[in-house]
Design a protein around this motif. Structure first.
Motif, PDB file in Angstrom:
ATOM      1  N   ASN B 146       0.571  -1.185   0.038  1.00  0.00           N
ATOM      2  CA  ASN B 146      -0.058   0.032  -0.002  1.00  0.00           C
ATOM      3  C   ASN B 146       1.030   1.359   0.116  1.00  0.00           C
ATOM      4  O   ASN B 146       0.347   2.414  -0.721  1.00  0.00           O
ATOM      5  N   VAL B 147       1.837   0.987   0.701  1.00  0.00           N
ATOM      6  CA  VAL B 147       2.959   2.503   0.761  1.00  0.00           C
ATOM      7  C   VAL B 147       3.316   2.636  -0.670  1.00  0.00           C
ATOM      8  O   VAL B 147       3.523   3.766  -1.123  1.00  0.00           O
ATOM      9  N   LEU B 148       3.723   1.543  -1.266  1.00  0.00           N
ATOM     10  CA  LEU B 148       4.406   1.665  -2.817  1.00  0.00           C
ATOM     11  C   LEU B 148       3.345   2.272  -3.613  1.00  0.00           C
ATOM     12  O   LEU B 148       3.652   3.104  -4.548  1.00  0.00           O
ATOM     13  N   SER B 149       2.185   1.701  -3.531  1.00  0.00           N
ATOM     14  CA  SER B 149       0.918   1.942  -4.283  1.00  0.00           C
ATOM     15  C   SER B 149       0.739   3.737  -4.139  1.00  0.00           C
ATOM     16  O   SER B 149       0.560   4.471  -4.897  1.00  0.00           O
ATOM     17  N   LEU B 150       0.859   4.000  -2.874  1.00  0.00           N
ATOM     18  CA  LEU B 150       0.736   5.605  -2.376  1.00  0.00           C
ATOM     19  C   LEU B 150       1.890   6.319  -2.981  1.00  0.00           C
ATOM     20  O   LEU B 150       1.515   7.428  -3.528  1.00  0.00           O
ATOM     21  N   PHE B 151       3.050   5.816  -3.052  1.00  0.00           N
ATOM     22  CA  PHE B 151       3.987   6.555  -3.802  1.00  0.00           C
ATOM     23  C   PHE B 151       3.697   6.706  -5.223  1.00  0.00           C
ATOM     24  O   PHE B 151       3.887   7.740  -5.835  1.00  0.00           O
ATOM     25  N   ILE B 152       3.264   5.494  -5.912  1.00  0.00           N
ATOM     26  CA  ILE B 152       3.041   5.565  -7.294  1.00  0.00           C
ATOM     27  C   ILE B 152       1.735   6.636  -7.552  1.00  0.00           C
ATOM     28  O   ILE B 152       1.964   7.535  -8.498  1.00  0.00           O
ATOM     29  N   GLY B 153       0.731   6.486  -6.836  1.00  0.00           N
ATOM     30  CA  GLY B 153      -0.452   7.265  -7.038  1.00  0.00           C
ATOM     31  C   GLY B 153       0.029   8.531  -6.911  1.00  0.00           C
ATOM     32  O   GLY B 153      -0.384   9.499  -7.821  1.00  0.00           O
ATOM     33  N   VAL B 154       0.652   9.144  -5.739  1.00  0.00           N
ATOM     34  CA  VAL B 154       1.064  10.387  -5.698  1.00  0.00           C
ATOM     35  C   VAL B 154       1.962  10.875  -6.611  1.00  0.00           C
ATOM     36  O   VAL B 154       1.688  11.977  -7.233  1.00  0.00           O
ATOM     37  N   PHE B 155       2.923  10.134  -7.072  1.00  0.00           N
ATOM     38  CA  PHE B 155       3.814  10.184  -8.502  1.00  0.00           C
ATOM     39  C   PHE B 155       3.046  10.572  -9.637  1.00  0.00           C
ATOM     40  O   PHE B 155       3.025  11.793 -10.011  1.00  0.00           O
ATOM     41  N   LEU B 156       1.955  10.073  -9.788  1.00  0.00           N
ATOM     42  CA  LEU B 156       0.957  10.373 -11.012  1.00  0.00           C
ATOM     43  C   LEU B 156       0.192  11.391 -10.697  1.00  0.00           C
ATOM     44  O   LEU B 156       0.159  11.981 -11.625  1.00  0.00           O
ATOM     45  N   ILE B 157      -0.265  11.750  -9.573  1.00  0.00           N
ATOM     46  CA  ILE B 157      -1.046  12.958  -9.234  1.00  0.00           C
ATOM     47  C   ILE B 157      -0.168  14.148  -9.625  1.00  0.00           C
ATOM     48  O   ILE B 157      -0.443  15.205 -10.141  1.00  0.00           O
ATOM     49  N   LEU B 158       1.241  13.985  -9.145  1.00  0.00           N
ATOM     50  CA  LEU B 158       2.058  15.151  -9.179  1.00  0.00           C
ATOM     51  C   LEU B 158       2.507  15.239 -10.754  1.00  0.00           C
ATOM     52  O   LEU B 158       2.410  16.599 -11.322  1.00  0.00           O
ATOM     53  N   LEU B 159       2.512  14.371 -11.246  1.00  0.00           N
ATOM     54  CA  LEU B 159       3.051  14.094 -12.765  1.00  0.00           C
ATOM     55  C   LEU B 159       1.679  15.002 -13.427  1.00  0.00           C
ATOM     56  O   LEU B 159       2.011  15.844 -14.401  1.00  0.00           O
TER      57      LEU B 159
END
Lengths: 164, 368
Positions: B146-159
């Protein structure tokens, strides 16, 4: 059971990451985006207002134009009417003047003619009188050439006088 | 320069080491277990220290994630030290039931992984009592699925959001093109229909960044959760820890932006006699907390339920051991997936809308 129990590790990471995300997005995304979008909205509103204003102005202008056109038209009509009247008057006047002039000319001609006629008649009378005198002289000279003839004439004249 | 490069290489290698692909150990290959729907679904819905990619038993491929423990000192190692560790079974002290767990080796020495939770071993053992281990748990700050998924999700949002912002920075106040064309209506929707409509014309501006962030955080992670393989598939927004944090944010915002009028309605509701106030005030105080708790449970339950339904429908094929069942379960799973797409948007909307509503109630001026 642990499905509904919070996990501290994930809670920690979520908090950290969400706060970072909130900070970064607020500073580098939401601010410029919302500023641009709201500025654009304002720009559009201003443009719309301007268009409305311009349209109203155009309408006003058009109405004014129409009014001016109408006035010009009526003025033109009036002018034409006046001109026609004046022209008619002028023509009438000229006609009358001409008539009067003509009558005058005719009259004066008549006067002159009658005067000439009278003069001519007088002249004729004078000439005739002259001729008559000369004829009469001639006749009388012939009749008086002898005594007899003088006597006959005297008789005749005396007869004429009697008859008269 | 070289020092910087060396440091970079070191960090990179360290990260590479922490994330390692691996094949599930063949330790329990001998005893072929029956397909257990409950276990499979729970495994998918819950957090894990590995990101299971494909296969099972003999040929399962997983991405093993870094484990970060704080037990007097920080300990960082890869989860493969558990999954490739010793597979042990122990009896429950009371019921006699047999539980199996992973006993860590190498860097994970002294710890054990049972149902994706890390326990400290006591005399090399986990003490089970009535189905629950009674060992001490170290503080687990691992980069879990979930933490990794959180990082990926936040990275996508920022992108997505930064490229949208770049469009406006570059072009100024023009009509949107490209990604901005897709994102702008959503942003405007949150700003106008959620924030402005519920908080009010004069006060909404301050709360828009939080509401926007919450909306896109929930939406994107909901959608990522629907992708069946990496980078999706984690049940992040269906995890109570995540929804708890989001609800806590709303609670804090509501409490700290509450004005005099809001507090007076809680502690001294106008027109209510004092004897009734004695009953009312505790109810009102509970009410402050029930609202965010409802937010927390709503998001968690909706997303988790969606995952469970899809998994249960797909499981029909394996329960009945017949591919013919896919004729029924695939269309139904597809239907639910489409429904979940709607739910992904709906829950993001509901969470933000209700947050805005609560904040709106807290900042509302007195009516005359």
């Amino acid at each position: 059971m642990d499905l509904i129990l919070p996990d501290y590790g994930l809670l920690f990471w979520t908090g950290l990451v969400f706060c970072l995300l909130l900070f970064l997005l607020a500073k580098y995304a939401w601010k410029p985006i919302l500023n641009a979008v709201n500025a654009r909205e304002q720009k559009i509103q201003e443009a719309l207002d301007l268009a409305d204003k311009t349209r109203a102005e155009m309408q006003e202008l058009q109405a004014e134009n129409e009014k001016i056109l109408k006035e010009a038209r009526s003025e033109r009509d009036a002018l034409i009417k006046d001109a026609q009247e004046i022209a008619n008057k002028l023509v009438d006047e000229a006609k009358n003047k001409a008539k009067i002039e003509a009558t005058k000319i005719v009259e004066s001609a008549k006067v002159i003619i009658s005067m000439e006629k009278a003069a001519a008649l007088k002249d004729l009378k004078n000439q005739l009188a002259g001729y008559s005198l000369s004829i009469a002289e001639k006749i009388v000279r012939g009749d008086l050439a002898s005594d007899e003839k003088q006597k006959a004439l005297a008789n005749k004249l005396a007869d004429d006088i009697n008859m008269n | 320069m070289t020092a910087k490069n060396t440091l970079f290489k070191l960090v990179f290698n360290f990260i590479l080491l922490l994330f390692s692909f691996g094949f599930l150990s063949n330790l329990h290959a001998e005893k072929k277990e029956e397909f257990n729907v409950n276990e499979m679904i729970m495994h998918h819905v819950k957090d894990a220290h590995e990101w299971h990619l494909w296969g099972s038993e003999h040929d399962g491929v997983s991405l093993y994630l870094p484990v970060i423990l704080y037990d007097k000192e920080f300990k960082v190692f890869n989860a493969s030290y558990f999954y490739h560790g010793i597979h042990e079974s122990q009896k429950d002290a009371k019921t006699g039931e047999i539980f199996t767990f992973y006993k860590g080796v190498g860097l994970a020495e002294g710890y054990a992984l049972f149902h994706e939770k890390i326990y400290k071993l006591e005399e090399g053992k986990i003490h089970f009592k009535e189905g629950h281990p009674h060992n001490e748990k170290p503080l687990d700050l691992s980069i879990t699925k979930n933490v990794l998924s959180l990082f990926i999700g936040v990275f996508l949002i920022l992108l997505i959001m930064l490229s949208t912002a770049r469009f406006y920075n570059k072009n100024g106040a023009v009509s949107p093109k490209g990604i901005a064309k897709f994102i702008e209506p959503l942003i405007l929707f949150v700003q106008d229909d959620i924030a402005k409509a519920n908080i009010g014309e004069h006060k909404y501006k301050k709360y828009v960044p939080y509401l926007l962030t919450a909306f896109f955080f929930i939406l994107l992670n909901n959608l990522l959760g629907m992708v069946p393989i990496l980078p999706g598939g984690a049940n992040l927004t269906g995890n109570i820890s995540v929804t708890l944090f989001l609800a806590m944010c709303t609670l804090v915002l509501t409490v700290f932006s509450g004005n005099k009028n809001y507090w007076r309605h809680i502690f001294a509701t106008p027109g209510v006699p004092i004897p009734i106030l004695i009953i009312m005030v505790p109810i009102e105080i509970v009410g402050i907390f029930t609202k965010p708790i409802a937010l927390m449970i709503r998001l968690f339950a909706n997303i988790t339920a969606g995952h469970i339904i899809i998994l249960a429908l797909i499981s029909l094929i394996f329960i009945n051991k017949s591919i013919a069942w896919s004729a029924l379960s695939v269309p139904m799973a597809l239907f639910i997936s489409i429904l979940e797409l709607l739910v992904a948007f709906l829950q993001a909307y509901l969470f933000t809308m209700l947050s805005a509503l609560f904040i709106g109630a807290a900042v509302e001026e007195e009516h005359h």
